[in-house]
Write an enzyme that holds these catalytic residues in place. Structure first.
Site, mmCIF file in Angstrom:
data_model
loop_
_atom_site.group_PDB
_atom_site.id
_atom_site.type_symbol
_atom_site.label_atom_id
_atom_site.label_comp_id
_atom_site.label_asym_id
_atom_site.label_seq_id
_atom_site.Cartn_x
_atom_site.Cartn_y
_atom_site.Cartn_z
ATOM 1 N N ASP A 1 5.630 2.824 4.557
ATOM 2 C CA ASP A 1 5.438 1.617 3.763
ATOM 3 C C ASP A 1 4.002 1.115 3.850
ATOM 4 O O ASP A 1 3.388 1.120 4.922
ATOM 5 C CB ASP A 1 6.393 0.534 4.280
ATOM 6 C CG ASP A 1 6.221 -0.789 3.569
ATOM 7 O OD1 ASP A 1 6.523 -0.846 2.368
ATOM 8 O OD2 ASP A 1 5.771 -1.757 4.213
ATOM 9 N N GLU B 1 3.518 5.607 0.664
ATOM 10 C CA GLU B 1 3.385 4.614 -0.396
ATOM 11 C C GLU B 1 1.947 4.127 -0.461
ATOM 12 O O GLU B 1 1.461 3.480 0.457
ATOM 13 C CB GLU B 1 4.309 3.416 -0.150
ATOM 14 C CG GLU B 1 4.215 2.378 -1.265
ATOM 15 C CD GLU B 1 4.686 0.992 -0.862
ATOM 16 O OE1 GLU B 1 5.152 0.258 -1.753
ATOM 17 O OE2 GLU B 1 4.570 0.626 0.323
#
Length: 631
Positions: A242, A315
Site C-alpha cells: 500500500d 501500489e
C-alpha cells in the site's frame, strides 16, 4: 477394378478427414504429433493471472452485523473459482481501530475481531487451497495506528522504540512553536500532529491516527520484514504493498530541519493536498531499494521452504519512469507487478480510440524487457469503471484487459457491472470525505465504490441479513446481481466468465505478441499472435455510431475470414460466425473477439519439432489420392 474403387475410397477418406480437422488448432494426425508450444518454458502462475480484489467489509457478511468478514469470504470463494480467478487480494484484515477502515493497523500479525479470528483466516487458507485460489494480503508499510504498541512505546520514549516513528520538536518562530514544515496530509491539513505526552510533533501523511514509520531506523525495517515472514508462514502467496511512494520522506538537514515543499499555483486551498508539490515526501530514491529488500525477504522464504513463487504487487501512481524501477534492475529483483493505473489515470469518458491505444502502448513501450505487464481497471480508492468511463463500456473494458498481455486486476463487482452508489453526508464514513464539509465531501469520498457486493435480489442484496449495513446497498441491486446475471447468457457476468475461459485455453493470449492500434477514431484493435498458433483480434467500438473497419489495412497476416469467438449483448453476430476481415461491422459500444483458423500443425520426428502448413499437407494428400486412383 475392386482395387481401383478401394483406392478412390481411401483417397476420399483422407480428404474428408483433413477437411474436418483443417479448422482445428493442431490436429492430432498421429500419436507423435505434439503442440509446438509445449516445448516452451512454463509461465509462472502470476504472469497471466486473473487477480481479484476483495474489499472484506463489503464482500459477504456471515454473522449479520452488517459488515463483511472472513467466513463470508470462505463461504463465497467458490464464486471466484467460477469466474476463473487465479488469486485474490484482500484489503486489510488486521487489528485496527478502523479510523481508515483497516489501513490504520494496531497489530500487523493479528486478525481484527470484526472480520473474525486467526482460526477463521486459517480456514480461509484451507478453502482457498482446495479451490486452487491464491491469497494475497495487503501490506501497509508507511504507517501504523496510533493505538499500535510500537507507537505507544515510542511516544513514551522507550529506548527500543524511540525512533520507530518520525518525530520532531518543531520550529520556534518569535517564541511560538510551529510544525516542522508546511507538509500537507493526503487527507487535508498539516501532516504534523503535536503529541502532548512526548512534547513533539509526529509525521502522518494520512489521517492523524496513522503515524508514519521511520524507515531510516534499521529496527523498523526488520520489524516489517518479520511481518512479511509471519504471513508467508501462514501460506499466503504474496502481498499488495500500500501507498509505496510515501514510505520515505527527505531526511532533515544538518540543522535537523525539514524543508518546506513548494506550492502549486493551480490550487488555492491551503488545506488541500494538491496545494503543494510533494517533492520531499513522495518518490524518494530510498523507496525503490526498500521494495527490493522486501522482494529479497520473499525470495529467501521460497529458497528455504520451496513452493511456487511469492509475489509483490506495488501500489504507485508515480510517473512512469519511476514506476518501472519497481520491477528491479540488473542486480536486484523488485515487485513482480508494479500496478499499472494508466487506464484509471489517463482515460476519460471522452477518450477516443487513439488515446486508448496510446495509453496501452505507453506501458508496453516503457516496460523493461522480460517483465510482465498488468492492467488495473478499478480499486477501492477510485470511482468504479462503469461510473468513470460509462456503464455501456463495462464489457468492452473487461474484454480489453483480458485480451492484453500479462496479468489483470478486477475490483469486486466490476464483473457484474456495479457502479458507484450515491452516499449522503449523513451516511458518509470515509475519513477522506469526513475531514471536509457537506458542500465538497463528494469529490473526496471513496464510499461510493465501496458499497456491499450484490449477490441477489434478496434483502440487503444477499450480502447480509442485518437491519443496517455499514454502507447503503445500491438501489439497482435487483437488476444487477450474481443470481440474476447467471441466468442471462450475455450478462456482464457471463461475458466475463467466457472471456477468462478463452484466455486460459488460448496459448496466443498467454504467450503471444501484441499489436495495438486505433483502427479509426472510434475503434480500437488489439491483435495477439503467436508463431504456429491461432491469431486473435479484439475490436472495440468506443462510441455510439455503427462502425465498419478493414482489419487487413491495419494488421498484417490476417486471413480473408475470421471466426467470432466472443460477443456481448450489443453484438449482431454470433459466436461461430465467419466474417470478412476486410469489412467488420460493429454496433454502438460493441466488442468482438475474433480468431483465425489454424494454418499449421507441429509434429515430432527424430526428436526434432517441425511444422507443416495445413495447405501443404492437403495438397500432398491430394497427390497421394490421385496416385492411388490412377494406379
Amino acid at each position: 477394378m475392386m482395387i481401383k474403387h478401394r483406392s478412390v475410397a481411401v483417397a476420399l477418406v483422407l480428404l474428408q478427414l483433413l477437411a474436418v480437422v483443417q479448422g482445428q488448432p493442431f490436429p492430432n494426425y498421429h500419436a507423435n504429433f505434439v503442440d509446438i508450444e509445449e516445448q516452451a518454458a512454463e509461465l509462472k502462475w502470476w504472469q497471466t493471472g486473473a487477480f481479484y480484489q476483495i474489499y472484506p467489509r463489503s464482500f459477504k457478511d456471515s454473522n449479520g452485523d452488517g459488515v463483511g468478514d472472513l467466513n463470508g469470504i470462505s463461504e463465497r470463494l467458490s464464486y471466484l473459482k467460477e469466474l476463473g480467478i487465479t488469486a485474490t487480494w484482500l484489503s486489510p484484515i488486521f487489528t485496527s481501530p478502523m479510523a481508515d477502515f483497516g489501513y490504520d493497523i494496531a497489530n500487523f500479525t493479528e486478525i481484527a475481531s470484526i472480520f473474525g479470528t486467526m482460526a477463521d483466516f486459517e480456514n480461509l487458507m484451507k478453502v482457498a487451497q482446495q479451490l486452487n485460489i491464491k491469497i494475497i494480503l495487503d501490506f501497509v508499510p508507511n504507517h501504523s495506528s496510533d493505538e499500535c504498541e510500537w507507537f505507544k512505546r515510542s511516544a513514551a520514549g522507550d529506548p527500543e522504540f524511540k525512533d520507530f516513528y518520525v518525530w520532531h520538536p518543531g520550529r520556534m518562530v518569535n517564541g511560538t512553536r510551529h510544525p516542522p514544515s508546511n507538509w500537507i496530509s493526503v487527507f487535508r491539513g498539516s501532516a504534523w500532529q503535536w503529541h502532548e505526552g512526548r512534547q513533539e510533533y509526529y509525521l502522518h501523511q494520512f489521517v492523524k491516527k496513522q503515524p508514519d514509520l521511520n524507515y531510516r531506523n534499521p529496527k523498523v525495517r526488520e520489524a516489517m520484514n518479520n511481518v512479511l515472514r509471519f504471513w508467508l508462514a501462514k501460506g499466503v502467496s504474496g502481498f499488495r504493498i500500500d501507498a509505496v511512494p510515501h514510505v520515505f520522506e527527505m531526511a532533515p538537514d544538518s540543522q535537523n530541519q525539514y524543508r518546506d515543499e513548494p506550492r502549486n499555483d493551480w490550487d488555492n486551498d491551503p488545506e488541500d493536498y494538491g496545494y503543494l508539490q510533494h517533492i520531499y515526501t513522495v518518490d524518494q530514491p530510498e523507496t525503490i531499494d526498500l521494495v527490493y529488500s522486501w522482494r529479497a525477504v520473499l525470495d529467501e522464504f521460497q529458497r528455504k521452504n520451496g513452493g511456487e513463487e511469492r509475489i509483490l504487487m506495488a501500489e504507485t501512481y508515480s510517473p512512469i519512469d519511476i514506476v518501472m524501477q519497481y520491477y528491479g534492475n540488473a542486480t536486484a529483483e523488485g515487485a513482480q507487478l508494479p500496478f499499472n493505473f494508466l487506464l484509471i489515470s489517463e482515460l476519460t469518458n471522452s477518450s477516443n480510440a487513439g488515446e486508448y491505444a496510446s495509453t496501452v502502448k505507453k506501458w508496453l513501450q516503457h516496460m523493461p524487457k522480460g517483465r510482465t505487464a498488468n492492467w488495473v481497471l478499478g480499486n477501492h480508492d477510485k470511482p468504479r469503471v462503469g461510473s468513470r468511463l460509462g456503464s455501456d463500456r463495462i464489457d468492452m473494458l473487461n474484454i480489453l484487459i483480458a485480451t492484453l498481455p500479462g496479468a489483470s486486476v478486477t475490483y469486486q463487482g466490476e464483473e457484474l457491472g456495479m457502479t458507484d452508489v450515491w452516499i449522503s453526508w449523513k451516511d458518509t464514513v470515509d475519513p477522506s470525505a469526513c475531514n471536509t464539509n457537506p458542500s465538497i465531501y463528494e469529490q473526496f469520498s471513496r464510499d461510493p465504490e465501496r458499497t456491499p457486493f450484490q449477490w441477489s435480489n434478496a434483502t440487503d442484496a444477499g450480502f447480509s441479513n442485518a437491519s443496517k449495513t455499514w454502507l447503503p446497498i445500491g438501489e439497482d441491486y435487483r437488476q444487477i446481481n450474481v443470481n440474476l446475471e447467471e441466468t442471462q447468457p450475455l450478462s456482464h457476468l457471463n461475458v466475463y466468465k467466457q472471456l477468462w475461459k478463452l484466455r486460459k485455453q488460448a496459448k496466443t493470449m498467454q504467450r503471444g505478441d501484441t499489436d495495438v492500434k486505433a483502427l479509426s477514431g472510434a475503434v480500437l484493435g488489439v491483435k495477439r499472435y503467436l508463431k504456429n498458433d491461432v491469431t486473435f483480434v479484439t475490436v472495440l467500438n468506443i462510441y455510439d455510431g455503427v462502425e465498419t473497419v478493414n482489419l487487413q489495412q491495419s494488421f498484417s497476416d490476417l486471413p480473408a475470414q475470421l471466426q467470432v469467438v466472443l460477443v456481448t449483448e450489443r453484438s449482431k453476430v454470433k459466436v461461430g460466425d465467419l466474417i470478412n476481415s476486410t469489412s467488420v461491422q460493429l454496433q454502438p459500444k460493441d466488442s468482438l473477439v475474433l480468431q483465425s483458423t489454424s494454418s499449421y500443425f507441429a509434429y515430432a520426428t527424430n526428436g526434432e519439432i517441425r511444422q507443416l502448413p495445413v495447405l501443404g499437407v492437403y495438397l500432398w494428400l491430394a497427390q497421394v489420392a490421385l496416385y492411388l486412383t490412377h494406379r
